[in-house]
Each structure stands twice: as structure tokens, then as C-alpha cells.
Write a protein that holds these residues in place. Structure first.
Motif, PDB file in Angstrom:
ATOM      1  N   SER A  66      -4.852  -4.062  -2.941  1.00 36.77           N
ATOM      2  CA  SER A  66      -4.581  -4.577  -1.596  1.00 36.77           C
ATOM      3  C   SER A  66      -5.258  -5.921  -1.378  1.00 36.77           C
ATOM      4  O   SER A  66      -4.690  -6.811  -0.735  1.00 36.77           O
ATOM      5  N   ALA A  67      -6.459  -6.071  -1.916  1.00 34.80           N
ATOM      6  CA  ALA A  67      -7.169  -7.348  -1.780  1.00 34.80           C
ATOM      7  C   ALA A  67      -6.397  -8.458  -2.498  1.00 34.80           C
ATOM      8  O   ALA A  67      -6.287  -9.581  -1.985  1.00 34.80           O
ATOM      9  N   MET A  68      -5.848  -8.144  -3.667  1.00 37.80           N
ATOM     10  CA  MET A  68      -5.065  -9.150  -4.401  1.00 37.80           C
ATOM     11  C   MET A  68      -3.770  -9.479  -3.666  1.00 37.80           C
ATOM     12  O   MET A  68      -3.366 -10.634  -3.590  1.00 37.80           O
ATOM     13  N   VAL A  69      -3.120  -8.455  -3.114  1.00 35.82           N
ATOM     14  CA  VAL A  69      -1.877  -8.676  -2.366  1.00 35.82           C
ATOM     15  C   VAL A  69      -2.167  -9.520  -1.126  1.00 35.82           C
ATOM     16  O   VAL A  69      -1.412 -10.446  -0.814  1.00 35.82           O
ATOM     17  N   ALA A  70      -3.261  -9.218  -0.435  1.00 36.04           N
ATOM     18  CA  ALA A  70      -3.620  -9.979   0.766  1.00 36.04           C
ATOM     19  C   ALA A  70      -3.844 -11.447   0.416  1.00 36.04           C
ATOM     20  O   ALA A  70      -3.413 -12.340   1.152  1.00 36.04           O
ATOM     21  N   GLN A  71      -4.490 -11.698  -0.709  1.00 39.05           N
ATOM     22  CA  GLN A  71      -4.722 -13.078  -1.140  1.00 39.05           C
ATOM     23  C   GLN A  71      -3.398 -13.768  -1.483  1.00 39.05           C
ATOM     24  O   GLN A  71      -3.194 -14.934  -1.165  1.00 39.05           O
ATOM     25  N   GLN A  72      -2.499 -13.036  -2.104  1.00 40.42           N
ATOM     26  CA  GLN A  72      -1.198 -13.596  -2.501  1.00 40.42           C
ATOM     27  C   GLN A  72      -0.370 -14.020  -1.295  1.00 40.42           C
ATOM     28  O   GLN A  72       0.404 -14.965  -1.373  1.00 40.42           O
ATOM     29  N   PHE A  73      -0.535 -13.334  -0.176  1.00 35.64           N
ATOM     30  CA  PHE A  73       0.307 -13.619   0.985  1.00 35.64           C
ATOM     31  C   PHE A  73      -0.398 -14.414   2.075  1.00 35.64           C
ATOM     32  O   PHE A  73       0.100 -14.474   3.202  1.00 35.64           O
ATOM     33  N   THR A  74      -1.507 -15.071   1.743  1.00 33.70           N
ATOM     34  CA  THR A  74      -2.112 -15.978   2.716  1.00 33.70           C
ATOM     35  C   THR A  74      -1.179 -17.174   2.884  1.00 33.70           C
ATOM     36  O   THR A  74      -0.359 -17.484   2.005  1.00 33.70           O
ATOM     37  N   THR A  75      -1.316 -17.869   3.992  1.00 33.04           N
ATOM     38  CA  THR A  75      -0.479 -19.047   4.247  1.00 33.04           C
ATOM     39  C   THR A  75      -0.677 -20.098   3.155  1.00 33.04           C
ATOM     40  O   THR A  75       0.292 -20.692   2.672  1.00 33.04           O
ATOM     41  N   GLN A 127       0.829  -1.211   0.000  1.00 32.19           N
ATOM     42  CA  GLN A 127       0.000   0.000   0.000  1.00 32.19           C
ATOM     43  C   GLN A 127       0.861   1.258   0.000  1.00 32.19           C
ATOM     44  O   GLN A 127       0.556   2.223  -0.706  1.00 32.19           O
ATOM     45  N   LYS A 128       1.940   1.240   0.764  1.00 35.16           N
ATOM     46  CA  LYS A 128       2.851   2.386   0.775  1.00 35.16           C
ATOM     47  C   LYS A 128       3.433   2.622  -0.618  1.00 35.16           C
ATOM     48  O   LYS A 128       3.548   3.759  -1.069  1.00 35.16           O
ATOM     49  N   ALA A 129       3.797   1.544  -1.292  1.00 32.87           N
ATOM     50  CA  ALA A 129       4.343   1.657  -2.647  1.00 32.87           C
ATOM     51  C   ALA A 129       3.291   2.196  -3.615  1.00 32.87           C
ATOM     52  O   ALA A 129       3.600   3.015  -4.485  1.00 32.87           O
ATOM     53  N   MET A 130       2.047   1.760  -3.453  1.00 39.92           N
ATOM     54  CA  MET A 130       0.963   2.235  -4.320  1.00 39.92           C
ATOM     55  C   MET A 130       0.691   3.719  -4.102  1.00 39.92           C
ATOM     56  O   MET A 130       0.457   4.468  -5.058  1.00 39.92           O
ATOM     57  N   ILE A 131       0.718   4.132  -2.846  1.00 39.19           N
ATOM     58  CA  ILE A 131       0.510   5.549  -2.520  1.00 39.19           C
ATOM     59  C   ILE A 131       1.624   6.382  -3.134  1.00 39.19           C
ATOM     60  O   ILE A 131       1.389   7.436  -3.730  1.00 39.19           O
ATOM     61  N   ALA A 132       2.855   5.881  -3.018  1.00 37.50           N
ATOM     62  CA  ALA A 132       4.006   6.593  -3.585  1.00 37.50           C
ATOM     63  C   ALA A 132       3.894   6.726  -5.102  1.00 37.50           C
ATOM     64  O   ALA A 132       4.360   7.711  -5.680  1.00 37.50           O
ATOM     65  N   LYS A 133       3.262   5.742  -5.758  1.00 37.64           N
ATOM     66  CA  LYS A 133       3.070   5.810  -7.210  1.00 37.64           C
ATOM     67  C   LYS A 133       1.889   6.691  -7.596  1.00 37.64           C
ATOM     68  O   LYS A 133       1.673   6.938  -8.772  1.00 37.64           O
ATOM     69  N   GLU A 155      -1.452   6.071  -6.928  1.00 42.58           N
ATOM     70  CA  GLU A 155      -2.664   5.346  -7.300  1.00 42.58           C
ATOM     71  C   GLU A 155      -3.863   5.882  -6.529  1.00 42.58           C
ATOM     72  O   GLU A 155      -3.727   6.393  -5.410  1.00 42.58           O
ATOM     73  N   SER A 156      -5.049   5.749  -7.114  1.00 38.96           N
ATOM     74  CA  SER A 156      -6.282   6.197  -6.463  1.00 38.96           C
ATOM     75  C   SER A 156      -6.619   5.268  -5.303  1.00 38.96           C
ATOM     76  O   SER A 156      -6.155   4.119  -5.254  1.00 38.96           O
ATOM     77  N   GLN A 157      -7.442   5.746  -4.379  1.00 43.57           N
ATOM     78  CA  GLN A 157      -7.824   4.934  -3.221  1.00 43.57           C
ATOM     79  C   GLN A 157      -8.567   3.681  -3.672  1.00 43.57           C
ATOM     80  O   GLN A 157      -8.372   2.602  -3.113  1.00 43.57           O
ATOM     81  N   GLN A 158      -9.403   3.812  -4.695  1.00 41.99           N
ATOM     82  CA  GLN A 158     -10.127   2.656  -5.220  1.00 41.99           C
ATOM     83  C   GLN A 158      -9.155   1.606  -5.763  1.00 41.99           C
ATOM     84  O   GLN A 158      -9.307   0.420  -5.491  1.00 41.99           O
ATOM     85  N   GLN A 159      -8.146   2.061  -6.499  1.00 37.36           N
ATOM     86  CA  GLN A 159      -7.153   1.144  -7.047  1.00 37.36           C
ATOM     87  C   GLN A 159      -6.337   0.500  -5.931  1.00 37.36           C
ATOM     88  O   GLN A 159      -6.034  -0.689  -5.978  1.00 37.36           O
ATOM     89  N   ILE A 160      -5.994   1.284  -4.920  1.00 40.12           N
ATOM     90  CA  ILE A 160      -5.245   0.751  -3.773  1.00 40.12           C
ATOM     91  C   ILE A 160      -6.056  -0.329  -3.073  1.00 40.12           C
ATOM     92  O   ILE A 160      -5.530  -1.388  -2.712  1.00 40.12           O
ATOM     93  N   ASN A 161      -7.353  -0.087  -2.877  1.00 38.30           N
ATOM     94  CA  ASN A 161      -8.213  -1.079  -2.224  1.00 38.30           C
ATOM     95  C   ASN A 161      -8.283  -2.367  -3.041  1.00 38.30           C
ATOM     96  O   ASN A 161      -8.201  -3.460  -2.487  1.00 38.30           O
ATOM     97  N   GLN A 162      -8.434  -2.226  -4.358  1.00 36.65           N
ATOM     98  CA  GLN A 162      -8.483  -3.391  -5.234  1.00 36.65           C
ATOM     99  C   GLN A 162      -7.173  -4.180  -5.190  1.00 36.65           C
ATOM    100  O   GLN A 162      -7.166  -5.400  -5.013  1.00 36.65           O
TER     101      GLN A 162
END
Length: 138
Positions: A97-106, A80-86, A88-95
Motif C-alpha cells: 500500500s505504501a508503494m501504491v500510495a507513492q505511485q499515485f502521488t501527483t 488493497q481490495k485486490a491484495m486482500i482477495a489474493k 496477502e498478509s496484513q504486513q504485505q498489504i501495508n508494504q
């Protein structure tokens, strides 16, 4: 150093380590049997690759659940910090972030370890097997 950079370096370091293990296993098989066909080399390499994949997957489970249970959350916040630095819109960050969260599940970490280590080992085995197999007389 960025978390993504550390993960990338760790991933790259695993390749020569796995290659050395596969090479040593093939050499040992060749020494024990006296010959090593391409098929035997592949079988030996894949056995090492599967073993490495299982060990790495087990470590991933232990790491994500016991050693660093906040790993997924940390990676999402870092992304999210990287997205903010680039910018990106809040909507894009939310979208995203959901994909990143899924990628890093156990479960996903487990699957990536199994698949990644197996396919890396397969490619390494295909290459080393061609070089190390017993040459046949013509």
C-alpha cells in the motif's frame, strides 16, 4: 470495470492517437518543405511527443489536484481490495500500500505522464520516420 483496466485501456488508446498526430505533423512538414529527411522526421515527431507529454502532464496535475483530489486514496483502497482477495498478509498489504500510495502521488503521475508520453512518442517517431522520410534516388 476495474480501475486498473480503465487506466490500461486509456493508456493503450493514447498510442494510436499520438501516432496519428505524429504522422500528420510529419506529413505536413514534408508537404511544406518538399522533402523530409529522417532527422527532420524525428525532430518533428519529438516536438509532437514533447507537446503531448506536457499537455498530458498538465491534465494529470489538474485531475489529481482539482477534479479528483481523492484519486490516490481511491487507487490505494482499490489495490488493497485486490491484495486482500489474493490472500496477502496484513504486513504485505501495508508494504504494498505504501508503494501504491507513492505511485499515485501527483508528482509521480506528472513524471509518469512526461516520461511515458515522451518515450512512446520517440518510438513512434523512429518507426514512422523510417516510413515517411523522402526516399533518395540511387
Amino acid at each position: 470495470m476495474q480501475a486498473g483496466t480503465i487506466r490500461g485501456i486509456g493508456g493503450l488508446l493514447s498510442i494510436p492517437i499520438q501516432a496519428i498526430g505524429i504522422y500528420m505533423a510529419m506529413q505536413n512538414t514534408k508537404k511544406l518543405t518538399g522533402v523530409l529527411s529522417y532527422g527532420q522526421a524525428l525532430k518533428t515527431g519529438l516536438l509532437v511527443a514533447v507537446t503531448v507529454a506536457i499537455v498530458v502532464a498538465a491534465f494529470s496535475i489538474v485531475y489529481c489536484t482539482l477534479i479528483n483530489p481523492g484519486y490516490a486514496e481511491f487507487m490505494v483502497k482499490h489495490a488493497q481490495k485486490a491484495m486482500i482477495a489474493k490472500g496477502e498478509s496484513q504486513q504485505q498489504i501495508n508494504q504494498d500500500s505504501a508503494m501504491v500510495a507513492q505511485q499515485f502521488t501527483t508528482g509521480m503521475q506528472l513524471m509518469m505522464a512526461l516520461v511515458g508520453q515522451f518515450f512512446t512518442g520517440l518510438i513512434i517517431s523512429l518507426i514512422i520516420g523510417m516510413v515517411i522520410k523522402t526516399k533518395t534516388a540511387k
